[in-house]
Structure formats: structure tokens, C-alpha cells
Design a protein around this motif. Sequence first.
Motif, PDB file in Angstrom:
ATOM      1  N   GLY A 245      17.150   9.647  20.879  1.00 35.22           N
ATOM      2  CA  GLY A 245      16.955   8.306  21.420  1.00 35.22           C
ATOM      3  C   GLY A 245      17.498   7.273  20.455  1.00 35.22           C
ATOM      4  N   ARG A 246      17.230   6.005  20.727  1.00 31.62           N
ATOM      5  CA  ARG A 246      17.659   4.920  19.838  1.00 31.62           C
ATOM      6  C   ARG A 246      16.452   4.433  19.044  1.00 31.62           C
ATOM      7  N   LEU A 247      16.410   4.800  17.782  1.00 31.80           N
ATOM      8  CA  LEU A 247      15.311   4.402  16.908  1.00 31.80           C
ATOM      9  C   LEU A 247      15.690   3.104  16.210  1.00 31.80           C
ATOM     10  N   HIS A 248      15.003   2.012  16.556  1.00 38.80           N
ATOM     11  CA  HIS A 248      15.331   0.706  15.983  1.00 38.80           C
ATOM     12  C   HIS A 248      14.491   0.374  14.759  1.00 38.80           C
ATOM     13  N   ARG A 249      13.276   0.870  14.719  1.00 42.02           N
ATOM     14  CA  ARG A 249      12.350   0.417  13.680  1.00 42.02           C
ATOM     15  C   ARG A 249      11.271   1.455  13.451  1.00 42.02           C
ATOM     16  N   VAL A 250      10.936   1.680  12.163  1.00 40.11           N
ATOM     17  CA  VAL A 250       9.759   2.462  11.780  1.00 40.11           C
ATOM     18  C   VAL A 250       9.066   1.690  10.668  1.00 40.11           C
ATOM     19  N   LYS A 251       7.767   1.563  10.750  1.00 41.50           N
ATOM     20  CA  LYS A 251       7.020   0.869   9.703  1.00 41.50           C
ATOM     21  C   LYS A 251       5.622   1.444   9.633  1.00 41.50           C
ATOM     22  N   GLY A 252       5.029   1.348   8.464  1.00 40.41           N
ATOM     23  CA  GLY A 252       3.676   1.865   8.320  1.00 40.41           C
ATOM     24  C   GLY A 252       3.318   2.148   6.883  1.00 40.41           C
ATOM     25  N   PHE A 253       2.163   2.798   6.726  1.00 38.63           N
ATOM     26  CA  PHE A 253       1.655   3.164   5.410  1.00 38.63           C
ATOM     27  C   PHE A 253       1.593   4.682   5.309  1.00 38.63           C
ATOM     28  N   ILE A 254       2.131   5.236   4.211  1.00 33.36           N
ATOM     29  CA  ILE A 254       2.138   6.683   4.034  1.00 33.36           C
ATOM     30  C   ILE A 254       1.902   7.051   2.572  1.00 33.36           C
ATOM     31  N   TYR A 255       1.504   8.303   2.372  1.00 36.23           N
ATOM     32  CA  TYR A 255       1.424   8.893   1.030  1.00 36.23           C
ATOM     33  C   TYR A 255       2.582   9.868   0.879  1.00 36.23           C
ATOM     34  N   LEU A 256       3.164   9.914  -0.320  1.00 39.11           N
ATOM     35  CA  LEU A 256       4.269  10.825  -0.607  1.00 39.11           C
ATOM     36  C   LEU A 256       3.808  11.955  -1.511  1.00 39.11           C
ATOM     37  N   LEU A 262      -0.509   4.750  -2.242  1.00 44.35           N
ATOM     38  CA  LEU A 262      -0.103   4.378  -0.889  1.00 44.35           C
ATOM     39  C   LEU A 262       1.217   3.606  -0.925  1.00 44.35           C
ATOM     40  N   TYR A 263       2.093   3.877   0.057  1.00 46.12           N
ATOM     41  CA  TYR A 263       3.381   3.192   0.158  1.00 46.12           C
ATOM     42  C   TYR A 263       3.501   2.478   1.505  1.00 46.12           C
ATOM     43  N   LEU A 264       4.042   1.256   1.454  1.00 42.57           N
ATOM     44  CA  LEU A 264       4.429   0.556   2.669  1.00 42.57           C
ATOM     45  C   LEU A 264       5.868   0.978   2.966  1.00 42.57           C
ATOM     46  N   PHE A 265       6.095   1.537   4.153  1.00 41.78           N
ATOM     47  CA  PHE A 265       7.424   2.033   4.508  1.00 41.78           C
ATOM     48  C   PHE A 265       8.023   1.167   5.603  1.00 41.78           C
ATOM     49  N   ASN A 266       9.276   0.762   5.415  1.00 42.84           N
ATOM     50  CA  ASN A 266      10.022   0.017   6.415  1.00 42.84           C
ATOM     51  C   ASN A 266      11.378   0.666   6.627  1.00 42.84           C
ATOM     52  N   TYR A 267      11.727   0.870   7.879  1.00 37.52           N
ATOM     53  CA  TYR A 267      13.012   1.483   8.229  1.00 37.52           C
ATOM     54  C   TYR A 267      13.622   0.651   9.349  1.00 37.52           C
ATOM     55  N   ALA A 268      14.770   0.043   9.079  1.00 39.33           N
ATOM     56  CA  ALA A 268      15.442  -0.768  10.083  1.00 39.33           C
ATOM     57  C   ALA A 268      16.940  -0.560   9.973  1.00 39.33           C
ATOM     58  N   TYR A 269      17.549  -0.226  11.091  1.00 36.97           N
ATOM     59  CA  TYR A 269      18.992  -0.047  11.145  1.00 36.97           C
ATOM     60  C   TYR A 269      19.477   0.935  10.059  1.00 36.97           C
ATOM     61  N   GLU A 270      18.776   2.058   9.987  1.00 36.51           N
ATOM     62  CA  GLU A 270      19.114   3.179   9.102  1.00 36.51           C
ATOM     63  C   GLU A 270      18.949   2.852   7.625  1.00 36.51           C
ATOM     64  N   MET A 271      18.218   1.784   7.312  1.00 33.79           N
ATOM     65  CA  MET A 271      17.959   1.420   5.922  1.00 33.79           C
ATOM     66  C   MET A 271      16.469   1.612   5.614  1.00 33.79           C
ATOM     67  N   PRO A 272      16.102   2.648   4.801  1.00 25.29           N
ATOM     68  CA  PRO A 272      14.693   2.867   4.477  1.00 25.29           C
ATOM     69  C   PRO A 272      14.268   2.154   3.190  1.00 25.29           C
ATOM     70  N   ILE A 273      13.055   1.627   3.178  1.00 25.65           N
ATOM     71  CA  ILE A 273      12.501   0.988   1.982  1.00 25.65           C
ATOM     72  C   ILE A 273      11.068   1.475   1.777  1.00 25.65           C
ATOM     73  N   PHE A 274      10.797   2.007   0.594  1.00 21.76           N
ATOM     74  CA  PHE A 274       9.440   2.412   0.208  1.00 21.76           C
ATOM     75  C   PHE A 274       8.939   1.408  -0.830  1.00 21.76           C
ATOM     76  N   GLU A 275       7.770   0.832  -0.587  1.00 18.39           N
ATOM     77  CA  GLU A 275       7.181  -0.107  -1.540  1.00 18.39           C
ATOM     78  C   GLU A 275       5.773   0.354  -1.910  1.00 18.39           C
ATOM     79  N   ARG A 276       5.548   0.530  -3.201  1.00 14.52           N
ATOM     80  CA  ARG A 276       4.208   0.908  -3.659  1.00 14.52           C
ATOM     81  C   ARG A 276       3.229  -0.195  -3.290  1.00 14.52           C
ATOM     82  N   TYR A 277       2.116   0.164  -2.659  1.00 15.85           N
ATOM     83  CA  TYR A 277       1.169  -0.842  -2.208  1.00 15.85           C
ATOM     84  C   TYR A 277      -0.065  -0.825  -3.093  1.00 15.85           C
TER      85      TYR A 277
END
Length: 309
Positions: A245-256, A262-277
Motif C-alpha cells: 500500500g501507500r504508507l505516508h506516515r508512522v509515528k508513536g512511542f517504542i522501545y528498542l 522510550l523513543y519517539l518515532f517519526n516516519y514521513a516520506y521514507e525518512m525515519p527519526i528516533f528521538e530519545r524521550y
Amino acid sequence: MRKVEVIILSGFLGSGKSTLLKEVIDFEQKNGKRLGVLMNELGDISIDSAVIPMDTPLKEMLNGCICCTLQGELSLQLSQMLEVYELDLILIEATGAAHPLEILEACTHPTLISKVEIRCIVTVINAKQWIENRLSIKLKKLLVEQVRHADVVLVNKVDQVDEDEIPAVTESVKKINTQAEILTVTFAKMNFSILYDRVVKSNEKLNEIEQAHVHHHLHLRTISLSVNQPIDRIAFLQWLEKIEGRLHRVKGFIYLTETPGLYLFNYAYEMPIFERYATEKYEPVLVFIGEELNRGEIEEGLGKLQRII
């Protein structure tokens, strides 16, 4: 009676609206403004509200789009916020599927028109997304409409494209909207005094509102899933690239698995960003937004990732 000003933040999924919201809040509070925030997210779980300072009045509208099912609720929430709080400014961050003029219509409900004044509509676009132009026809149309009706257009994330490509982006934006202030920025950083120079002519813009029910026509789907176990970062990113399908956006909180916390995760237009929360008060969850997404397949894939130790 003194009116409360409203700024509408528009832009497609992952363009940087939440980053802009955070910057505007910081600017306005430093200037002594008392402000409130109204946020709309397509999923049934709020992620973007994590950027809002704890002492800022906040209303959230989940699992719907301001431009359709929640338009009446927006008017109601605005009215309630005005009754409860002494405010100078209200910031509205709309979901990426919203048409800015339909938000404007909700803000100018007869019960509100004497209480609020729309300062401006700010639309944020992702420079790379605009250049590559790989969205579906319906989403391209929405993106154009968001630009067409803006008072200020932020061409954001210009650090992700070649410098010689930027003039072509601004020129194409200018052809769509000759009246807007067009700024090229990174991380949505701008001269916020510009917002005081732009005031929406509400009645003129309201006459331009199209009848298209944007959210239903786009068939955008949101899938919210809990992430109960830490997941491997590399395996996770590889899996995202394979989702059908067409995945436009993923966001949320996850553990690695590789690092604690805890990490805040943002994924937009094939660009992932992990930020320590810093705080761990949020439950681990991911929200997927796109077209033609298969919940069963995504749920199964995420389940397999959580079993990889």
C-alpha cells in the motif's frame, strides 16, 4: 469584546506541522501570550500532543478529520476553550487530510464569529515530497489546495534536497499561490513576526470553499497498534519499506532492543527519526497512516518484530 486570534497550521502528513507548532508555542509564550492548542489526528491515539508544554490548554480531536466528521466538534471545542480559559491566541494543528478552508469554516461558526479572529493560515510542505511528486492524484490535489489557500507557505526540510532544486520548488508554489509569503526553512524555523503581517480575509476565503469531502475521497486509513516488546531498529526499518500500500506516515512511542529507554518515532516520506524521550509516561504504540493498508499484515509483521530478540 476583545477577540482571540487563531492561527491554522495546515500541511500534508509528515511535512513538519508538529515541529512548527512547537516553535510557534515557544515564540508566543516568550512574548507573554496566553495560548491554547487544538489538535486533530486521524488515529484514535494521540502522539503529536507530546510536544505541547504541560501548562498549555489543550483540546484533542481523535479518530476523524476536522474537515468532515469533526468539523462540528471543532466549533464546540473552540467555544468551550474560550469559555474556560483567558487566552490571547489559539493554535489549530489539523490532520494532513484536512482542507484548510473547511477548518476556517468551522472557526467562523455563527456562535464564534464575534469571539475569534483568524490571523493566518500557514501551510507546511516537504520539499523532497514536492519535488519527487509521487503521491496519488487525489493527494496531489489536496496538497495543491493546502498551498493555494495559505497566507504563509513554509517549504520545509530543504536540507534534504539539493540546493539548486529549491528555486524550482518556490517557483511552482508561487504559480499556485501568488499572494502567499513563501519561506524556505529547516525544522520549521522561521521569522515568526511574519505571522503578524498576515490576516485572513475570512469572508472572501469562505466563498471559495469546495464541496468535496476530502477525507472520504482520499481513503486514508489509520491503524493503531500496541508495541508491547522492544524491537530491533534495523529490522523495523527494513520491514517498513516492505509494507504494501501507500504508507505516508508512522509515528508513536517504542522501545528498542539495542538501547534502553522510550523513543519517539517519526516516519514521513521514507525518512525515519528516533528521538530519545525523557519521560516514560506514554504507552508504547505505533500509528500507521496511508492508503490501501492491510491491518492484518501490519499487525502480523509487527508481532514478528517483537519476537526478534
